[in-house]
Scaffold this active site. Structure first.
Site, short mmCIF file in Angstrom:
data_model
loop_
_atom_site.label_atom_id
_atom_site.label_comp_id
_atom_site.label_asym_id
_atom_site.label_seq_id
_atom_site.Cartn_x
_atom_site.Cartn_y
_atom_site.Cartn_z
N GLU A 88 0.81 -1.21 0.00
CA GLU A 88 0.00 0.00 0.00
C GLU A 88 0.85 1.27 0.00
O GLU A 88 2.04 1.24 0.30
CB GLU A 88 -0.92 -0.01 1.22
CG GLU A 88 -0.17 -0.16 2.53
CD GLU A 88 -1.11 -0.50 3.68
OE1 GLU A 88 -1.77 -1.54 3.63
OE2 GLU A 88 -1.15 0.28 4.63
N CYS A 101 3.85 8.22 0.52
CA CYS A 101 4.49 7.29 1.46
C CYS A 101 4.33 5.90 0.86
O CYS A 101 3.21 5.43 0.69
CB CYS A 101 3.77 7.41 2.80
SG CYS A 101 4.23 6.14 3.97
N CYS A 108 7.14 -7.55 6.59
CA CYS A 108 8.33 -6.93 7.21
C CYS A 108 8.81 -7.84 8.32
O CYS A 108 8.01 -8.38 9.08
CB CYS A 108 7.96 -5.56 7.77
SG CYS A 108 9.34 -4.71 8.57
N CYS A 112 8.31 -4.81 14.99
CA CYS A 112 8.06 -3.79 16.03
C CYS A 112 6.68 -4.07 16.64
O CYS A 112 5.71 -4.30 15.90
CB CYS A 112 8.12 -2.39 15.43
SG CYS A 112 9.73 -2.02 14.72
N CYS A 115 3.46 -2.13 15.43
CA CYS A 115 3.29 -1.84 14.00
C CYS A 115 2.54 -2.94 13.30
O CYS A 115 2.82 -4.12 13.46
CB CYS A 115 4.65 -1.62 13.35
SG CYS A 115 4.55 -1.34 11.57
N CYS A 329 0.95 2.31 8.72
CA CYS A 329 1.50 1.33 7.78
C CYS A 329 0.92 -0.05 7.98
O CYS A 329 0.82 -0.55 9.07
CB CYS A 329 3.01 1.23 7.84
SG CYS A 329 3.78 1.97 9.21
#
Ligand code: SAH
Length: 340
Positions: A88, A101, A108, A112, A115, A329
């Site tokens: 995205e 962005c 990922c 974290c 996130c 995100c």
């Protein structure tokens, strides 16, 4: 090969290899990035035989947009890539320009705690051309020019270093989109060896470091990467980066209620950063399905801001763009996949 993954030099070498003049590369770039055609046939000043050769050797497809959410000053895009994976991007309309962005990876691995992106392990890196493609697809769909690019979508840019660097060269090229280095921001959770490599590139792009905590104990709790590269080492390489590039660095700090938003944290952060050519960008947390984390109260955010200000640390509070369109995100992809 993806035509959008080719740097100008790659294309020049390609044309030389097939016995053509290298200026053809500039012509192709002109078609791709100035005239923004999406088929080789439209490149009308290039001979038929070369067009045929290009068609054989390269694919020319943009990520397809499968969902758009339009807000007042923000549009959010969900893309499908050629292997059906989804990433995205968010377009923010500022008074100084339009900032996109975008994502650098599918999933990922940084994990974290707060996130959304990290909920899905990395499936693969994005190719440089898939990052370029996000910009072109958004410009095509919105009719707007993208003037700034921030690598703060899904993924850790420095865990896909080579493609990210190539991407920067492609969009920065004078013959292409000609996005100025100072209009490009790379954000990292702090992969030290890559920050060192990046320092040597001596680019004029903006570097942002996701810090989110002023000490190792707390940072390791919310960011796994801190167990590998701790704060002292991180600050050391960032100082070196500043010395070599003479560029001001941004530290991002997501304010999580009762986790890292205390006055003590603010003072500790000020002590950590004092004297550095940097500023802190305080980010109001976008609540996600990580239910254990909540946004810090407005009053607490302002107090944190005031403390840093009084301590003479440059500080801004990130303007909120995305909450109404799930712009944190990884959120759009997650919510989309839940709907399916
Ligand atoms: N991996 C890179 C870039 C992607 S994240 C990095 O860590 O910097 C971009 C920024 O958004 C990071 O600072 C990240 O910590 C932050 N972020 C992640 N989830 C968020 C959320 N729900 N609300 C606000 N900021 C968030």
């Amino acid at each position: 090969m993806d035509i959008y993954s080719q740097s100008l030099q790659d294309l020049e070498n390609y044309f030389l290899d097939i016995g053509e003049k290298k200026f053809k590369a500039v012509q192709v770039y002109d078609w791709l990035y100035r005239k923004k055609v999406t088929s080789f046939e439209e490149m009308s000043n290039i001979k038929k035989t070369i067009i045929e050769k290009l068609k054989q050797d390269f694919k020319i497809t943009l990520p397809s947009i499968v969902k758009v959410q339009n807000g007042k000053e923000v549009n959010k895009y969900l893309f499908e890539l050629s292997d059906k994976e989804r990433v995205e991007a968010v377009l923010m309309l500022h008074d100084y320009g339009n900032s996109l962005c975008l994502s650098t990876e599918v999933g990922c691995n940084m994990g974290c705690a707060f996130c959304e992106s990290g909920r899905r392990k990395k499936v693969r890196n994005l190719e440089a051309g898939e990052m370029v493609g996000q910009i072109l697809a958004v410009m095509q769909s919105s009719g707007l020019k993208v003037t700034h690019v921030v690598l703060m979508g899904i993924g850790e840019p420095f865990d896909n270093y080579d493609n990210v660097l190539k991407f920067i060269k492609i969009i920065n090229s004078d013959y292409g989109l000609a996005l100025g280095a100072r209009h490009i921001t790379v954000s990292t959770c702090g992969i030290i060896p890559k920050i060192k490599e990046f320092t040597k590139e001596k680019l004029q792009v903006n570097l942002a470091i996701s810090l989110h905590a002023p000490n190792d104990n707390l940072r390791s709790k919310i960011m796994k990467i801190n167990k590998v590269y701790n704060i002292n080492e991180l600050i050391k390489v960032v100082k070196d980066y500043i010395k070599v590039t003479n560029r001001r660095v941004t530290f991002e700090y997501v304010l999580l209620k009762d986790v890292n938003d205390s006055e003590k944290c603010a003072h500790e952060l000020a002590n950590l950063l004092r004297g550095m050519n940097c500023y802190v960008n305080l980010i109001p947390y976008n609540a996600t399905s990580h239910l254990e984390f909540k946004r810090a109260d407005k009053k607490t955010i302002l107090k944190f801001y005031d403390i840093l200000k009084k301590e003479k640390i440059g500080v801004t509070i990130r303007r909120e763009f995305g909450t109404e369109v799930s712009a944190a995100c990884g959120q759009l992809r997650s919510s989309y996949e839940e709907e399916l």
